[in-house]
Design a protein around this motif. Structure first.
Motif, PDB file in Angstrom:
ATOM      1  N   SER A 148     126.631   9.088  43.481  1.00  0.00           N
ATOM      2  CA  SER A 148     125.647   8.099  42.692  1.00  0.00           C
ATOM      3  C   SER A 148     125.520   6.767  43.359  1.00  0.00           C
ATOM      4  O   SER A 148     124.592   6.312  43.325  1.00  0.00           O
ATOM      5  CB  SER A 148     126.215   8.133  41.081  1.00  0.00           C
ATOM      6  N   ASP A 149     126.805   6.332  43.927  1.00  0.00           N
ATOM      7  CA  ASP A 149     126.538   5.059  44.756  1.00  0.00           C
ATOM      8  C   ASP A 149     127.045   5.040  46.083  1.00  0.00           C
ATOM      9  O   ASP A 149     127.174   4.140  46.548  1.00  0.00           O
ATOM     10  CB  ASP A 149     127.950   4.283  43.879  1.00  0.00           C
ATOM     11  N   ARG A 150     127.023   6.173  46.784  1.00  0.00           N
ATOM     12  CA  ARG A 150     127.478   6.214  48.088  1.00  0.00           C
ATOM     13  C   ARG A 150     127.123   7.610  48.741  1.00  0.00           C
ATOM     14  O   ARG A 150     127.081   8.543  48.137  1.00  0.00           O
ATOM     15  CB  ARG A 150     128.705   5.601  48.665  1.00  0.00           C
ATOM     16  N   PHE A 151     126.988   7.628  50.176  1.00  0.00           N
ATOM     17  CA  PHE A 151     127.233   8.685  50.985  1.00  0.00           C
ATOM     18  C   PHE A 151     128.509   8.992  51.505  1.00  0.00           C
ATOM     19  O   PHE A 151     129.107   7.945  52.028  1.00  0.00           O
ATOM     20  CB  PHE A 151     126.201   8.677  52.143  1.00  0.00           C
ATOM     21  N   VAL A 152     129.046  10.070  51.513  1.00  0.00           N
ATOM     22  CA  VAL A 152     130.296  10.222  52.150  1.00  0.00           C
ATOM     23  C   VAL A 152     130.106  11.427  53.144  1.00  0.00           C
ATOM     24  O   VAL A 152     129.678  12.141  52.762  1.00  0.00           O
ATOM     25  CB  VAL A 152     131.478  10.514  50.990  1.00  0.00           C
ATOM     26  N   SER A 153     130.520  11.213  54.308  1.00  0.00           N
ATOM     27  CA  SER A 153     130.876  12.277  55.571  1.00  0.00           C
ATOM     28  C   SER A 153     132.164  12.492  55.623  1.00  0.00           C
ATOM     29  O   SER A 153     133.045  11.632  55.877  1.00  0.00           O
ATOM     30  CB  SER A 153     129.902  11.619  56.856  1.00  0.00           C
ATOM     31  N   HIS A 154     132.783  13.740  55.578  1.00  0.00           N
ATOM     32  CA  HIS A 154     133.957  14.256  55.836  1.00  0.00           C
ATOM     33  C   HIS A 154     134.082  14.947  57.242  1.00  0.00           C
ATOM     34  O   HIS A 154     133.360  16.020  56.994  1.00  0.00           O
ATOM     35  CB  HIS A 154     134.581  14.841  54.481  1.00  0.00           C
ATOM     36  N   PHE A 155     134.710  14.409  58.287  1.00  0.00           N
ATOM     37  CA  PHE A 155     134.802  14.926  59.263  1.00  0.00           C
ATOM     38  C   PHE A 155     136.227  15.639  59.478  1.00  0.00           C
ATOM     39  O   PHE A 155     137.337  15.114  59.120  1.00  0.00           O
ATOM     40  CB  PHE A 155     134.816  13.817  60.477  1.00  0.00           C
ATOM     41  N   ASP A 156     136.304  16.928  60.241  1.00  0.00           N
ATOM     42  CA  ASP A 156     137.597  17.473  60.555  1.00  0.00           C
ATOM     43  C   ASP A 156     137.505  17.696  62.041  1.00  0.00           C
ATOM     44  O   ASP A 156     136.761  18.617  62.250  1.00  0.00           O
ATOM     45  CB  ASP A 156     137.881  18.736  59.626  1.00  0.00           C
ATOM     46  N   LEU A 157     138.374  16.794  62.912  1.00  0.00           N
ATOM     47  CA  LEU A 157     137.972  17.033  64.268  1.00  0.00           C
ATOM     48  C   LEU A 157     139.237  17.906  65.136  1.00  0.00           C
ATOM     49  O   LEU A 157     139.216  17.968  66.151  1.00  0.00           O
ATOM     50  CB  LEU A 157     138.277  15.630  64.839  1.00  0.00           C
ATOM     51  N   TYR A 158     139.911  18.730  64.121  1.00  0.00           N
ATOM     52  CA  TYR A 158     140.896  19.627  64.696  1.00  0.00           C
ATOM     53  C   TYR A 158     140.378  20.921  65.760  1.00  0.00           C
ATOM     54  O   TYR A 158     141.100  20.879  66.648  1.00  0.00           O
ATOM     55  CB  TYR A 158     141.452  20.369  63.571  1.00  0.00           C
ATOM     56  N   ARG A 159     139.157  21.205  65.457  1.00  0.00           N
ATOM     57  CA  ARG A 159     138.783  22.087  66.434  1.00  0.00           C
ATOM     58  C   ARG A 159     137.886  21.770  67.657  1.00  0.00           C
ATOM     59  O   ARG A 159     137.311  22.257  68.251  1.00  0.00           O
ATOM     60  CB  ARG A 159     137.817  23.137  65.747  1.00  0.00           C
ATOM     61  N   LEU A 160     137.894  20.249  67.571  1.00  0.00           N
ATOM     62  CA  LEU A 160     136.934  19.714  68.539  1.00  0.00           C
ATOM     63  C   LEU A 160     137.625  19.787  69.942  1.00  0.00           C
ATOM     64  O   LEU A 160     138.669  19.476  70.261  1.00  0.00           O
ATOM     65  CB  LEU A 160     136.915  17.988  68.382  1.00  0.00           C
ATOM     66  N   ALA A 161     136.879  20.436  70.991  1.00  0.00           N
ATOM     67  CA  ALA A 161     137.384  20.630  72.414  1.00  0.00           C
ATOM     68  C   ALA A 161     137.307  19.282  73.086  1.00  0.00           C
ATOM     69  O   ALA A 161     138.098  19.214  73.941  1.00  0.00           O
ATOM     70  CB  ALA A 161     136.499  21.849  72.790  1.00  0.00           C
ATOM     71  N   ASP A 162     136.328  18.517  72.954  1.00  0.00           N
ATOM     72  CA  ASP A 162     136.221  17.275  73.782  1.00  0.00           C
ATOM     73  C   ASP A 162     135.508  16.217  72.906  1.00  0.00           C
ATOM     74  O   ASP A 162     134.721  16.559  72.227  1.00  0.00           O
ATOM     75  CB  ASP A 162     135.268  17.546  75.095  1.00  0.00           C
ATOM     76  N   PRO A 163     136.383  15.117  72.867  1.00  0.00           N
ATOM     77  CA  PRO A 163     135.701  14.018  71.910  1.00  0.00           C
ATOM     78  C   PRO A 163     134.112  13.507  72.104  1.00  0.00           C
ATOM     79  O   PRO A 163     133.530  13.299  71.163  1.00  0.00           O
ATOM     80  CB  PRO A 163     136.430  12.630  72.390  1.00  0.00           C
ATOM     81  N   GLU A 164     133.649  14.047  73.379  1.00  0.00           N
ATOM     82  CA  GLU A 164     132.219  13.892  73.812  1.00  0.00           C
ATOM     83  C   GLU A 164     131.270  14.704  72.711  1.00  0.00           C
ATOM     84  O   GLU A 164     130.075  14.323  72.669  1.00  0.00           O
ATOM     85  CB  GLU A 164     131.955  14.091  75.012  1.00  0.00           C
ATOM     86  N   GLU A 165     131.937  15.705  72.252  1.00  0.00           N
ATOM     87  CA  GLU A 165     131.167  16.506  71.397  1.00  0.00           C
ATOM     88  C   GLU A 165     130.447  15.802  69.987  1.00  0.00           C
ATOM     89  O   GLU A 165     129.490  16.169  69.440  1.00  0.00           O
ATOM     90  CB  GLU A 165     131.918  17.648  70.853  1.00  0.00           C
ATOM     91  N   LEU A 166     131.322  14.738  69.925  1.00  0.00           N
ATOM     92  CA  LEU A 166     130.830  13.850  68.622  1.00  0.00           C
ATOM     93  C   LEU A 166     129.491  13.060  68.863  1.00  0.00           C
ATOM     94  O   LEU A 166     128.741  13.043  68.193  1.00  0.00           O
ATOM     95  CB  LEU A 166     131.819  12.771  68.403  1.00  0.00           C
ATOM     96  N   GLU A 167     129.205  13.017  70.135  1.00  0.00           N
ATOM     97  CA  GLU A 167     128.085  12.455  70.594  1.00  0.00           C
ATOM     98  C   GLU A 167     126.806  13.459  70.385  1.00  0.00           C
ATOM     99  O   GLU A 167     125.714  13.081  70.126  1.00  0.00           O
ATOM    100  CB  GLU A 167     127.804  12.076  72.209  1.00  0.00           C
ATOM    101  N   TRP A 168     127.269  14.680  70.777  1.00  0.00           N
ATOM    102  CA  TRP A 168     126.136  15.749  70.739  1.00  0.00           C
ATOM    103  C   TRP A 168     125.844  15.949  69.034  1.00  0.00           C
ATOM    104  O   TRP A 168     125.015  16.668  68.753  1.00  0.00           O
ATOM    105  CB  TRP A 168     126.576  17.000  71.191  1.00  0.00           C
TER     106      TRP A 168
END
Length: 137
Positions: A69-89
């Motif tokens: 009601s008062d905000r947006f929340v984004s919940h990330f789980d980076l455990y399976r991320l192979a490369d930090p640059e994937e976050l840009e994609w």
């Protein structure tokens, strides 16, 4: 703030208490080993904030978004991320404004994940008990 919880019910109660102190926008890091309860704590905070739908783990999707009601929340789980640059994609820059960002395994996104406002560390004490340390509140 530090608390020991001895079961899932106490973890949910702590999540409800913690949720009342969270900012509308900002960055929160959640640290802990596999099975420590990071996603369960996020689920507890979202439920306490009034989210009434299923809260899924973002382990395979990397991110789940929630409208409260008062905000947006984004919940990330980076455990399976192979490369930090994937976050840009993934479009990480689009997430950086006007929302609360919760990052599990933030160290795996080094260089792309913003610095935290709040850090939550969950340590396993035994099969049911957890120590939760919160800094930055």
């Amino acid at each position: 703030m530090e608390r020991v919880v001895n079961n899932e019910q106490e973890l949910y109660a702590f999540g409800a208490e913690l949720q009342k102190q969270l900012p509308v926008t900002g960055v929160i890091y959640l640290h802990g080993t596999l099975g420590a309860g990071k996603t369960t704590l996020v689920r507890a905070m979202l439920k306490a904030a009034g989210y009434q739908h299923h809260v899924k783990s973002p382990t395979f999707t990397l991110v789940e978004d929630y409208r409260l009601s008062d905000r947006f929340v984004s919940h990330f789980d980076l455990y399976r991320l192979a490369d930090p640059e994937e976050l840009e994609w993934l479009g990480i820059r689009d997430y950086l404004a006007e929302r609360l960002l919760l990052f599990e395994w933030p160290e795996l996104g080094k260089g792309f994940v913003p610095d935290p406002d709040i850090v939550i560390k969950i340590s396993i004490l035994d099969i049911d008990s957890r120590r939760i340390e919160v800094s930055g509140l």
